[in-house]
Design a protein around this motif. Structure first.
Motif, PDB file in Angstrom:
ATOM      1  N   TRP A   1      -5.181   3.893  -6.167  1.00  0.00           N
ATOM      2  CA  TRP A   1      -6.387   3.077  -6.371  1.00  0.00           C
ATOM      3  C   TRP A   1      -7.480   3.893  -7.062  1.00  0.00           C
ATOM      4  CZ3 TRP A   1      -6.748  -2.087  -4.467  1.00  0.00           C
ATOM      5  CH2 TRP A   1      -7.966  -2.709  -4.713  1.00  0.00           C
TER       6      TRP A   1
ATOM      7  N   LEU B   1      -2.076  -4.040   5.696  1.00  0.00           N
ATOM      8  CA  LEU B   1      -2.743  -5.071   4.890  1.00  0.00           C
ATOM      9  C   LEU B   1      -4.260  -5.059   5.053  1.00  0.00           C
ATOM     10  CD1 LEU B   1      -0.267  -8.063   5.350  1.00  0.00           C
ATOM     11  CD2 LEU B   1      -0.420  -6.443   3.443  1.00  0.00           C
TER      12      LEU B   1
ATOM     13  N   LYS C   1      -4.424  -0.076  -9.623  1.00  0.00           N
ATOM     14  CA  LYS C   1      -4.585  -0.951  -8.464  1.00  0.00           C
ATOM     15  C   LYS C   1      -3.315  -1.747  -8.148  1.00  0.00           C
ATOM     16  CE  LYS C   1      -9.620  -1.342  -8.808  1.00  0.00           C
ATOM     17  NZ  LYS C   1      -9.774  -0.269  -9.809  1.00  0.00           N
ATOM     18  N   ALA C   2      -2.567  -2.120  -9.168  1.00  0.00           N
ATOM     19  CA  ALA C   2      -1.330  -2.873  -8.928  1.00  0.00           C
ATOM     20  C   ALA C   2      -0.350  -2.031  -8.114  1.00  0.00           C
ATOM     21  CB  ALA C   2      -0.706  -3.299 -10.255  1.00  0.00           C
TER      22      ALA C   2
ATOM     23  N   LEU D   1      -6.255  -3.487   2.236  1.00  0.00           N
ATOM     24  CA  LEU D   1      -6.573  -4.217   0.999  1.00  0.00           C
ATOM     25  C   LEU D   1      -8.070  -4.472   0.915  1.00  0.00           C
ATOM     26  CD1 LEU D   1      -3.647  -6.802   0.981  1.00  0.00           C
ATOM     27  CD2 LEU D   1      -4.039  -5.008  -0.730  1.00  0.00           C
TER      28      LEU D   1
ATOM     29  N   ILE E   1      -1.556  -1.839  -4.491  1.00  0.00           N
ATOM     30  CA  ILE E   1      -1.296  -3.064  -3.724  1.00  0.00           C
ATOM     31  C   ILE E   1       0.176  -3.144  -3.327  1.00  0.00           C
ATOM     32  CG2 ILE E   1      -1.229  -5.591  -3.878  1.00  0.00           C
ATOM     33  CD1 ILE E   1      -3.758  -5.380  -5.644  1.00  0.00           C
TER      34      ILE E   1
ATOM     35  N   ALA F   1      -1.366   4.693  -1.503  1.00  0.00           N
ATOM     36  CA  ALA F   1      -2.081   3.603  -2.166  1.00  0.00           C
ATOM     37  C   ALA F   1      -3.508   4.017  -2.517  1.00  0.00           C
ATOM     38  CB  ALA F   1      -2.092   2.366  -1.269  1.00  0.00           C
TER      39      ALA F   1
ATOM     40  N   LEU G   1       0.726  -0.873  -0.410  1.00  0.00           N
ATOM     41  CA  LEU G   1       0.195  -1.437   0.830  1.00  0.00           C
ATOM     42  C   LEU G   1       1.122  -2.513   1.388  1.00  0.00           C
ATOM     43  CD1 LEU G   1      -3.623  -1.660   0.006  1.00  0.00           C
ATOM     44  CD2 LEU G   1      -2.500  -0.061   1.557  1.00  0.00           C
ATOM     45  N   ILE G   2       1.726  -3.291   0.494  1.00  0.00           N
ATOM     46  CA  ILE G   2       2.691  -4.307   0.929  1.00  0.00           C
ATOM     47  C   ILE G   2       3.937  -3.636   1.510  1.00  0.00           C
ATOM     48  CG2 ILE G   2       4.222  -6.167   0.143  1.00  0.00           C
ATOM     49  CD1 ILE G   2       2.039  -6.885  -1.912  1.00  0.00           C
TER      50      ILE G   2
END
Length: 359
Positions: free
Chosen positions: A156, A179, A161-162, A182, A165, A152, A168-169
């Protein structure tokens, strides 16, 4: 014990040969063999690691994917449970779960190494030396999550960025700590470097807080307790974890090595990626100090950030212009890796020795 010695010898040889243009191809071949050997150690181990029996028990107690209930998700994150449930449905052994988790790690790190490393062989050796035993034999879900976090980070920094994220999820499906990044990743991506005295001041305050853990507990009670309550892992670790009492504050050689690498990097690098790595390492140091008394909480958060070391150390070595000095510092990095690996290997709580195969 001998299998670990062989592992170190193969890793050192692969790293050394990779540095020489004449033997680069041989070094790459040895790196592949090194990776293959690591895979064999991970997948076909038996009783290796303090948490091995617990993970096997959870796997055996997980219902297959057609019979999952809410009770299956009480102790472990959903990604790990679902993957285990699918394998249970297919009547696959625990070794298959280990293999799939290793594939996830490799796929994540494939992009991470290409994005951050200036010396893949040395970075890989340092990863094995500093993190392999812990991440792959003990805190397995945490080790998988770490690779999602760093993947991630690479996305980034590429302004995707999408994708970051989403990763990270996905990491949170194996360990919810994902999390927190984030927030941490955007903070570390600040393009402006603060004066060094600001970093020093934060470090001093962190040392002070480490000596007085009651301050952390008071902050938790005031700021977070009304929102998260006491029935969660954070409250569990802040109250002393499995032992029910706070740890004594300890400062190791590794901590001061991390501080040294961090500040040298802050002074030497101005490019975006190296500056990000320096900030990540600094966040790891600060979090380790602030939560030093709370054991697992400190180690979990700091260890994610400490992965920055495997990229910063080779980058710093590459800045040395005199070949003989550069090679000396390369050997020093190898020696440090060996010492850290040996320290982790021989600690009584690790349960790495003697190594046993399932065969």
């Amino acid at each position: 014990m001998y299998i670990y010695i062989y592992l170190l010898i193969e890793g050192v040889l692969a790293s050394l040969l990779y540095q020489d243009g004449k033997f680069r191809k041989l070094g790459e071949y040895l790196l592949f063999c090194f990776l293959l050997f690591l895979a064999i150690l991970v997948v076909f181990r038996d009783g290796i690691g303090a948490d091995y029996s617990t993970y096997v028990m959870h796997f055996q107690n997980t219902s297959d994917i057609t019979k999952l209930t809410a009770s299956d998700f009480l102790l472990l994150e959903p990604g790990y449970v679902i993957l285990s449930a699918v394998l249970r449905y297919l009547h696959a052994p625990f070794e298959m779960l280990s293999f799939l988790l290793l594939i996830i790690i490799i796929l994540n790190f494939k992009r991470v190494f290409s994005s951050f490393s200036t010396n893949v062989a040395l970075s890989f050796f340092l990863y094995v030396s500093l993190f392999f035993l812990s991440f792959n034999f003990n805190v397995i879900r945490h080790g998988v999550m770490v690779t999602f976090v760093w993947n991630a980070c690479s996305y980034w920094l590429d302004n995707k960025k999408a994708c970051a994220i989403i990763l990270l999820i996905l990491g949170a499906l194996f360990h919810v700590l994902s999390l927190t990044f984030l927030l941490i990743i955007p903070i570390c991506c600040f393009s402006k470097r603060y004066p060094i005295y600001i970093y020093v001041l934060v470090l001093i305050v962190s040392f002070f807080i480490a000596k007085y853990p009651d301050l952390v507990l008071q902050m938790f009670d005031m700021l977070l307790l009304p929102f998260v309550g006491t029935d969660n892992r954070l409250a569990f670790y802040l109250s002393g974890g499995h032992e029910g009492e706070l740890n004594d504050v300890s400062f190791s050689i590794g901590l001061f090595f991390n501080i040294f690498v961090c500040f040298i990097s802050l002074l030497c690098f101005t490019d975006k990626k190296r500056f990000f790595l320096s900030n990540m390492l600094f966040v790891g140091i600060v979090s380790f100090l602030i939560f030093n008394s709370f054991g697992a909480l400190s180690q979990r958060l700091a260890s994610v950030c400490y992965v920055a070391n495997i990229f910063l150390v080779p980058a710093l070595i590459s800045q040395i212009r005199i070949p003989k000095w550069r090679f000396c510092f390369f050997l020093f990095a190898i020696l440090y890796g060996i010492l850290m690996f040996w320290r982790d290997l021989t600690k009584e709580t690790g349960y790495y020795i003697p190594y046993q195969f399932i065969f």
